[in-house]
Design a protein around this motif. Structure first.
Motif, PDB file in Angstrom:
ATOM      1  N   THR A 155       0.820  -1.211   0.000  1.00 35.38           N
ATOM      2  CA  THR A 155       0.000   0.000   0.000  1.00 35.38           C
ATOM      3  C   THR A 155       0.854   1.261   0.000  1.00 35.38           C
ATOM      4  O   THR A 155       0.678   2.158  -0.824  1.00 35.38           O
ATOM      5  N   LEU A 156       1.797   1.346   0.922  1.00 31.93           N
ATOM      6  CA  LEU A 156       2.602   2.561   1.025  1.00 31.93           C
ATOM      7  C   LEU A 156       3.471   2.760  -0.205  1.00 31.93           C
ATOM      8  O   LEU A 156       3.721   3.898  -0.629  1.00 31.93           O
ATOM      9  N   ALA A 157       3.927   1.672  -0.789  1.00 31.51           N
ATOM     10  CA  ALA A 157       4.722   1.799  -2.018  1.00 31.51           C
ATOM     11  C   ALA A 157       3.894   2.449  -3.110  1.00 31.51           C
ATOM     12  O   ALA A 157       4.370   3.348  -3.830  1.00 31.51           O
ATOM     13  N   ALA A 158       2.648   2.017  -3.252  1.00 29.05           N
ATOM     14  CA  ALA A 158       1.777   2.600  -4.271  1.00 29.05           C
ATOM     15  C   ALA A 158       1.440   4.056  -3.953  1.00 29.05           C
ATOM     16  O   ALA A 158       1.362   4.905  -4.851  1.00 29.05           O
ATOM     17  N   VAL A 159       1.241   4.341  -2.672  1.00 32.82           N
ATOM     18  CA  VAL A 159       0.959   5.717  -2.250  1.00 32.82           C
ATOM     19  C   VAL A 159       2.134   6.632  -2.600  1.00 32.82           C
ATOM     20  O   VAL A 159       1.963   7.703  -3.199  1.00 32.82           O
ATOM     21  N   GLU A 160       3.320   6.207  -2.233  1.00 26.16           N
ATOM     22  CA  GLU A 160       4.491   7.043  -2.468  1.00 26.16           C
ATOM     23  C   GLU A 160       4.772   7.216  -3.953  1.00 26.16           C
ATOM     24  O   GLU A 160       5.211   8.288  -4.396  1.00 26.16           O
ATOM     25  N   HIS A 161       4.527   6.174  -4.731  1.00 23.62           N
ATOM     26  CA  HIS A 161       4.751   6.303  -6.170  1.00 23.62           C
ATOM     27  C   HIS A 161       3.757   7.305  -6.774  1.00 23.62           C
ATOM     28  O   HIS A 161       4.118   8.109  -7.635  1.00 23.62           O
TER      29      HIS A 161
ATOM     30  N   ARG B 253      -4.142  18.418 -14.338  1.00 21.84           N
ATOM     31  CA  ARG B 253      -3.125  17.388 -14.454  1.00 21.84           C
ATOM     32  C   ARG B 253      -3.675  16.070 -13.922  1.00 21.84           C
ATOM     33  O   ARG B 253      -4.327  16.052 -12.873  1.00 21.84           O
ATOM     34  N   ILE B 254      -3.412  14.972 -14.637  1.00 20.21           N
ATOM     35  CA  ILE B 254      -4.016  13.675 -14.355  1.00 20.21           C
ATOM     36  C   ILE B 254      -2.938  12.691 -13.899  1.00 20.21           C
ATOM     37  O   ILE B 254      -1.874  12.605 -14.514  1.00 20.21           O
ATOM     38  N   ILE B 255      -3.241  11.933 -12.838  1.00 22.26           N
ATOM     39  CA  ILE B 255      -2.332  10.887 -12.366  1.00 22.26           C
ATOM     40  C   ILE B 255      -3.109   9.577 -12.277  1.00 22.26           C
ATOM     41  O   ILE B 255      -4.198   9.531 -11.704  1.00 22.26           O
ATOM     42  N   ASN B 256      -2.555   8.516 -12.858  1.00 21.73           N
ATOM     43  CA  ASN B 256      -3.177   7.199 -12.747  1.00 21.73           C
ATOM     44  C   ASN B 256      -2.121   6.154 -12.410  1.00 21.73           C
ATOM     45  O   ASN B 256      -1.313   5.762 -13.254  1.00 21.73           O
ATOM     46  N   CYS B 257      -2.122   5.713 -11.164  1.00 24.49           N
ATOM     47  CA  CYS B 257      -1.267   4.616 -10.712  1.00 24.49           C
ATOM     48  C   CYS B 257      -2.128   3.463 -10.211  1.00 24.49           C
ATOM     49  O   CYS B 257      -1.678   2.643  -9.390  1.00 24.49           O
ATOM     50  N   ALA B 258      -3.379   3.396 -10.684  1.00 27.28           N
ATOM     51  CA  ALA B 258      -4.313   2.381 -10.194  1.00 27.28           C
ATOM     52  C   ALA B 258      -4.397   1.206 -11.160  1.00 27.28           C
ATOM     53  O   ALA B 258      -3.749   0.176 -10.979  1.00 27.28           O
ATOM     54  N   ARG B 259      -5.188   1.357 -12.216  1.00 26.89           N
ATOM     55  CA  ARG B 259      -5.380   0.302 -13.198  1.00 26.89           C
ATOM     56  C   ARG B 259      -5.478   0.915 -14.586  1.00 26.89           C
ATOM     57  O   ARG B 259      -6.167   1.916 -14.795  1.00 26.89           O
ATOM     58  N   GLY B 260      -4.808   0.297 -15.542  1.00 25.92           N
ATOM     59  CA  GLY B 260      -4.980   0.712 -16.919  1.00 25.92           C
ATOM     60  C   GLY B 260      -6.404   0.422 -17.362  1.00 25.92           C
ATOM     61  O   GLY B 260      -7.014  -0.553 -16.936  1.00 25.92           O
TER      62      GLY B 260
ATOM     63  N   ARG C 172      -7.675   2.080   0.602  1.00 30.65           N
ATOM     64  CA  ARG C 172      -6.418   2.203   1.357  1.00 30.65           C
ATOM     65  C   ARG C 172      -5.475   3.197   0.707  1.00 30.65           C
ATOM     66  O   ARG C 172      -4.923   4.089   1.357  1.00 30.65           O
ATOM     67  N   ILE C 173      -5.250   3.030  -0.597  1.00 25.41           N
ATOM     68  CA  ILE C 173      -4.251   3.858  -1.274  1.00 25.41           C
ATOM     69  C   ILE C 173      -4.759   5.278  -1.452  1.00 25.41           C
ATOM     70  O   ILE C 173      -4.063   6.252  -1.125  1.00 25.41           O
ATOM     71  N   GLY C 174      -5.969   5.443  -1.943  1.00 21.44           N
ATOM     72  CA  GLY C 174      -6.515   6.777  -2.151  1.00 21.44           C
ATOM     73  C   GLY C 174      -6.576   7.587  -0.878  1.00 21.44           C
ATOM     74  O   GLY C 174      -6.257   8.785  -0.865  1.00 21.44           O
ATOM     75  N   SER C 175      -6.965   6.935   0.217  1.00 21.77           N
ATOM     76  CA  SER C 175      -7.058   7.642   1.499  1.00 21.77           C
ATOM     77  C   SER C 175      -5.698   8.124   1.967  1.00 21.77           C
ATOM     78  O   SER C 175      -5.558   9.242   2.490  1.00 21.77           O
ATOM     79  N   GLU C 176      -4.686   7.272   1.800  1.00 24.73           N
ATOM     80  CA  GLU C 176      -3.343   7.655   2.247  1.00 24.73           C
ATOM     81  C   GLU C 176      -2.753   8.750   1.364  1.00 24.73           C
ATOM     82  O   GLU C 176      -2.040   9.636   1.851  1.00 24.73           O
ATOM     83  N   VAL C 177      -3.011   8.702   0.066  1.00 20.96           N
ATOM     84  CA  VAL C 177      -2.572   9.792  -0.812  1.00 20.96           C
ATOM     85  C   VAL C 177      -3.226  11.093  -0.372  1.00 20.96           C
ATOM     86  O   VAL C 177      -2.571  12.142  -0.255  1.00 20.96           O
ATOM     87  N   ALA C 178      -4.523  11.052  -0.110  1.00 18.19           N
ATOM     88  CA  ALA C 178      -5.247  12.250   0.311  1.00 18.19           C
ATOM     89  C   ALA C 178      -4.685  12.810   1.611  1.00 18.19           C
ATOM     90  O   ALA C 178      -4.478  14.027   1.751  1.00 18.19           O
ATOM     91  N   ARG C 179      -4.420  11.926   2.567  1.00 14.08           N
ATOM     92  CA  ARG C 179      -3.917  12.386   3.874  1.00 14.08           C
ATOM     93  C   ARG C 179      -2.564  13.071   3.746  1.00 14.08           C
ATOM     94  O   ARG C 179      -2.315  14.127   4.328  1.00 14.08           O
ATOM     95  N   ARG C 180      -1.692  12.468   2.956  1.00  9.95           N
ATOM     96  CA  ARG C 180      -0.353  13.028   2.806  1.00  9.95           C
ATOM     97  C   ARG C 180      -0.361  14.342   2.015  1.00  9.95           C
ATOM     98  O   ARG C 180       0.357  15.284   2.349  1.00  9.95           O
ATOM     99  N   MET C 181      -1.167  14.421   0.978  1.00 12.55           N
ATOM    100  CA  MET C 181      -1.200  15.646   0.181  1.00 12.55           C
ATOM    101  C   MET C 181      -1.899  16.772   0.930  1.00 12.55           C
ATOM    102  O   MET C 181      -1.586  17.952   0.732  1.00 12.55           O
TER     103      MET C 181
END
Length: 533
Positions: free
Chosen positions: A99-105, A226-233, A151-160
């Protein structure tokens, strides 16, 4: 002495954790040919694999002592889940380890996009010094739209949020209390699109989310988004993204995932404003250690008979209780899925009501099956009867069991009820004499039918001619009605019409039905018949 065979390379820390248990013997034998694995597996109590080793039906059937198969990672496509379930072998994975790896990426991609880091790097390596060409923007004070608050979206939101961004979130299945804890303002998609300077996606790829961001959605966004997609193609229409970048509507995009992987050619690669990585979201040393440690801990729990949470298939259940509940498992899960299709908005609190003889038993397993049905269509992570309650709790969904021994004309009824944006929604069902699932109520309107395939659930005012007009619209559009049922509480009041149709109704047909004066709501749903566990 219990024996574990590690079939693929995993972090040494995971192997060492297994060996710390005095009664577990660990053998590492990677790259075994299929025939050799089949020959060696009978003496082992557990297997640990990544993606290389294929744990086929033949391997599982040869593993006469197998109690667990652990996948050091998330995906379990290389394991025959059905064969393992039939043999009573628990299949485990490690969904939280990366999870954290995906968040940080995701954050790294966002920052690189904001500051043009890859482009500036390539320019300087080429012998150029172009400071003005790579003017970036700050993220502080900007608005981030997060689509998907797992999990990932929430952690990205918290950090940003901590970096000074105003965070808008969209996820109809996260309770408001949870989003408030994270400092996220939950909004609908049109508002998110209109306000966000950055949009990041964290949703699974399903039929509902495929191309959820396309030309129409880009048109609703701010100029220069600006668009970011690290989830699913596949959740972004790549041609529409290309067009939006070329037109200047989208200032840039950062992509780690693609519709076709490995990516060898794409018009997006021609655009300097698009930065890309080859699906590196989980590729950190720490993530690999985490998944190895997670799977080791879970294997130990299974072998020692302790509670485990990351199972992909059915947990063990006392035989006497399972015999009573097993026939109702498909009904429970299917009702949960139907509830989600009928509900609009998030799931804050769900009641599962048991009537008749089911109220006399411990129905925890059935409630978990309902939750799996409720959540499975909307979540990225793999759900099962072990982790469904954990995932629901993590998302702030409260679940209550209600037991009523009397008060229904059927021997045993399961009802799923909850409050949504449109008010109280509920579905109830039972098993017929032939063991087939029957729907007996929708939103407290009594009905009685065997649900099959595509359906339209239509709320309307009970007036003469309404059913005929709806039928005429469907017939004119070549949509055949396979069955129908009407439920009402009193003549002339509100009623519900359930139509089974041979093919899905297109959006324009649904719109035409909605325009019938007495019709107040049209909801296309599909009865998904869960398989017996």
């Amino acid at each position: 002495m219990m024996k574990v065979l590690v079939c693929d390379p995993i972090a040494d820390q995971g192997i060492e954790r297994l060996r710390q248990e005095g009664d577990i013997e660990v053998t590492v034998a990677t790259g075994l040919p299929r025939e050799e694995l089949i020959a060696r597996v009978p003496v082992y109590d557990a297997l640990v694999v990544r993606s290389e080793t294929k744990v086929t039906r033949e391997v599982i059937e040869a593993g006469t002592n197998l109690k667990a198969i652990g996948r050091a990672g998330v995906g379990v496509d290389n394991i025959d889940i059905d064969a393992a379930t039939k043999r009573g072998v628990v299949v485990l994975n490690a969904p939280e380890g990366n999870t954290l790896a995906a968040v940080e990426h995701t954050i790294a991609m966002l920052m690189a996009l904001a500051r043009n880091i890859p482009q500036a790097h390539a320019s300087l390596k080429a012998g150029k010094w172009e400071r003005k060409a790579f003017m970036g923007i700050q993220v502080d004070g900007k608005t981030l739209g997060v689509i998907g608050l797992g999990r990932i979206g929430s952690e990205v939101a918290r950090r940003m949020h901590a970096l000074g961004m105003h965070v808008l979130g969209f996820d109809p299945f996260v309770a408001p209390e949870r989003s408030a804890e994270l400092g996220i303002e939950v909004v609908d998609l049109p508002r998110l699109f209109a306000a966000a300077d950055f949009v990041t996606l964290h949703v699974p790829l399903t039929k509902e989310t495929r191309h959820m961001i396309g030309s129409k959605e880009f048109a609703q966004m701010k100029d220069g988004v600006r668009i970011i997609n690290c989830a699913r193609g596949g959740v972004i229409d790549e041609q529409a993204l290309y067009d939006a970048v070329k037109s200047g509507k989208v200032a840039g995009a950062a992509l780690d995932v693609f519709e076709q992987e490995p990516l060898k050619t794409s018009p997006l690669l021609e655009l300097d404003q698009v930065i890309v990585t080859p699906h590196l979201g989980a590729s950190t040393e720490e993530a690999q250690i985490n998944v190895a440690m997670h799977i080791a801990e879970e294997i130990i729990k299974v072998l020692k008979g302790e509670f485990f949470k990351n199972a992909v298939n059915v947990p063990s259940v006392p035989p006497a209780l399972l015999a009573k509940l097993k026939p109702f498992m498909p009904l429970a899960e299917s009702l949960g899925r139907l509830y989600t299709e009928l509900a609009v908005g998030g799931h804050g609190r769900i009641e599962v009501i048991y009537r008749g003889f089911l109220a006399e038993h411990d129905v925890t397993l059935l409630t978990t099956a309902v939750l799996k049905g409720v959540l499975d269509p909307i979540l990225q992570e793999k759900l099962n009867l072990v982790n469904a309650r954990f995932v629901a709790s993590e998302r702030g969904i409260k679940v209550a069991e209600v037991k009523e021994r009397d008060g229904d004309r059927y021997p045993a009824v399961i009802e799923v009820r909850g409050e949504t944006e449109e008010g109280i929604r509920s579905v109830a069902g039972c098993l017929g004499e032939n063991g087939m699932s029957r729907l007996v109520r929708i939103n407290d309107y009594p009905i009685d039918l065997v649900p099959l395939g595509h359906m339209l659930v239509i709320d309307y005012e009970d007036r003469p001619g309404v059913i005929g007009r709806v039928g005429t619209i469907l017939g004119r559009n070549n949509i055949n009605i396979a069955y129908m049922q009407v439920g009402r509480k009193s003549a002339g009041g509100q009623a519900v019409m359930v139509l089974g149709i041979d093919d899905p109704a297109p959006a324009d047909v649904l719109a035409e039905v909605s325009r019938v004066a007495e019709v107040t709501r049209v909801r296309p749903v599909e009865w998904w018949q869960a398989q017996e566990q």
